[in-house]
Design an enzyme around this catalytic site. Sequence first.
Site, PDB file in Angstrom:
ATOM      1  N   THR A  41       7.716  -0.522   0.744  1.00 49.96           N
ATOM      2  CA  THR A  41       7.097  -1.851   0.795  1.00 49.96           C
ATOM      3  C   THR A  41       6.473  -2.226  -0.543  1.00 49.96           C
ATOM      4  O   THR A  41       6.658  -3.327  -1.043  1.00 49.96           O
ATOM      5  CB  THR A  41       6.022  -1.883   1.896  1.00 49.96           C
ATOM      6  N   THR A 144       6.755   7.246   6.104  1.00 45.95           N
ATOM      7  CA  THR A 144       7.506   6.066   6.536  1.00 45.95           C
ATOM      8  C   THR A 144       6.727   4.760   6.445  1.00 45.95           C
ATOM      9  O   THR A 144       7.258   3.689   6.754  1.00 45.95           O
ATOM     10  CB  THR A 144       8.006   6.268   7.981  1.00 45.95           C
ATOM     11  N   GLY A 272      -2.960  -7.872   9.058  1.00 44.24           N
ATOM     12  CA  GLY A 272      -2.962  -6.433   8.849  1.00 44.24           C
ATOM     13  C   GLY A 272      -1.576  -5.833   8.967  1.00 44.24           C
ATOM     14  O   GLY A 272      -0.574  -6.548   9.079  1.00 44.24           O
ATOM     15  N   LEU A 320      -3.258   1.942   1.262  1.00 40.46           N
ATOM     16  CA  LEU A 320      -3.212   1.634  -0.158  1.00 40.46           C
ATOM     17  C   LEU A 320      -2.174   2.520  -0.840  1.00 40.46           C
ATOM     18  O   LEU A 320      -2.081   3.715  -0.554  1.00 40.46           O
ATOM     19  CB  LEU A 320      -4.584   1.874  -0.802  1.00 40.46           C
ATOM     20  N   HIS A 445     -18.361  -3.761 -27.804  1.00 41.30           N
ATOM     21  CA  HIS A 445     -18.811  -5.152 -27.739  1.00 41.30           C
ATOM     22  C   HIS A 445     -17.918  -6.016 -28.623  1.00 41.30           C
ATOM     23  O   HIS A 445     -17.625  -5.641 -29.758  1.00 41.30           O
ATOM     24  CB  HIS A 445     -20.254  -5.269 -28.217  1.00 41.30           C
TER      25      HIS A 445
END
Length: 467
Positions: A41, A144, A272, A320, A445
């Site tokens: 995916t 999977t 989800g 994740l 910086h």
Amino acid sequence: MSSFDVVIIGSGPGGYVSAIRCAQLGFKTAIVEKYNSLGGTCLNVGCIPSKALLSSSHHYAEIAHFADHGIEVSGDVKINLEKMIARKQAVVDQTVGGINYLMDKNKITVFNGLGSFVDATHIAVAKADGTSETIEAKYTVIATGSKPSSLPFIKIDKERIITSTEALALKEVPKHLVIIGGGVIGIELGQVYLRLGAQVSVVEFMDRIIPGMDGALSKELTKVLKKQGMKFYVSHKVKSVERNGDAVVVQAENAKGETITLEGDYSLVSVGRRPYTDGLNADKAGVKISDRGQVEVNDHLQTNVPNIYAIGDVVRGAMLAHKAEEEGVMVAEILAGQKPHIDYNLIPGVVYTWPEVAAVGQTEEQLKAAGVAYKSGSFPFKALGRARASADLDGFVKILADEKTDEVLGVHMIGARTADLIAEAVTAMEFKASAEDISRMSHAHPTFAEAVKEAALAATENRALHV
């Protein structure tokens, strides 16, 4: 029959990384992937393509601010969505090609087909041409992954009522995209199409978007996205989603029991993801699957069958890619007799909107619920010289530290490049750094990273220098 030391079922980030690490450790390794394209995916219809579209749409959105930088663009600026989608696919193809190269380099045998257990040591590979081959595995790693979830009453037609997969390949920019679910995936894809000119409405059951993250991040991201034009309906329960020709009608109920109706030309269902074990025939190997559809594992990612392990989205924990990768490496090293470990508290989470959102460790809500005494220090991006120079003024960095020991317990940030900045926080927390430790590190910086130092100073007796 071909025999292997390790067979990994699934070639997503967890699977292919595990295969590489197994090969590095001297195991004869094979990987079984049901699709013709490796990468799962994440590489094909998740992390990589969504970031490609986020990047392309970000460039387009930036044109509106070019005049502020003294850059005058004359003539019409047009979106070529077909070309944008084609570029996305080219990025995917190149990335997948890289995985193919890595399989060859590490002498990993690739089987294309649906992998399913015959028993605990044999896996059948059903190929697209109708043939099947059985291979033998001393050890098997189930990787999977997951698939998009839906709601029982929603009929996803993949045309107008779509998932994230279809949202990555639309033929037109929606006039009004109604997103069901205010989590990471919905918000990221929502910003893509918002930038390209769509009206975007987000319906979320919880009382805020990105509900799993620190409340301050949710509040700031909501403010920024509202400013960009996104509309939110939080604390709303979706009751029905119906298609009528080219229109999609979404009805939702608010906390008072009142019904609202949103009509769009597309609705993205983003509620989800669910673990994916379809066709695996785990029962034939004796592997237990939980009521939630997850493969049950112990702390070593071992199933109840001693020679079978499972990793990534198909087991407990955050879904994740980088969590799956860490688990893939961990299993390979356990099989080699090593003693690796993963601190799941230190797996960072990121939302790739602009501004980006990133976090690691405990949220304020979690610390309060656990009764942990803590102190907090924050620093706004608008006080950074680098942020003013680039006009990226939205956001802040917040550091939570133990009130007594000063150990950093959580870092939460929203702003430019925070997806990269969070690695500093992970590193610090891996070494049990205190807020003062971070505050005494020299940061170049001008950089966005100075916000981390200043937030640490703020958490250390309120010593921030530039605010």
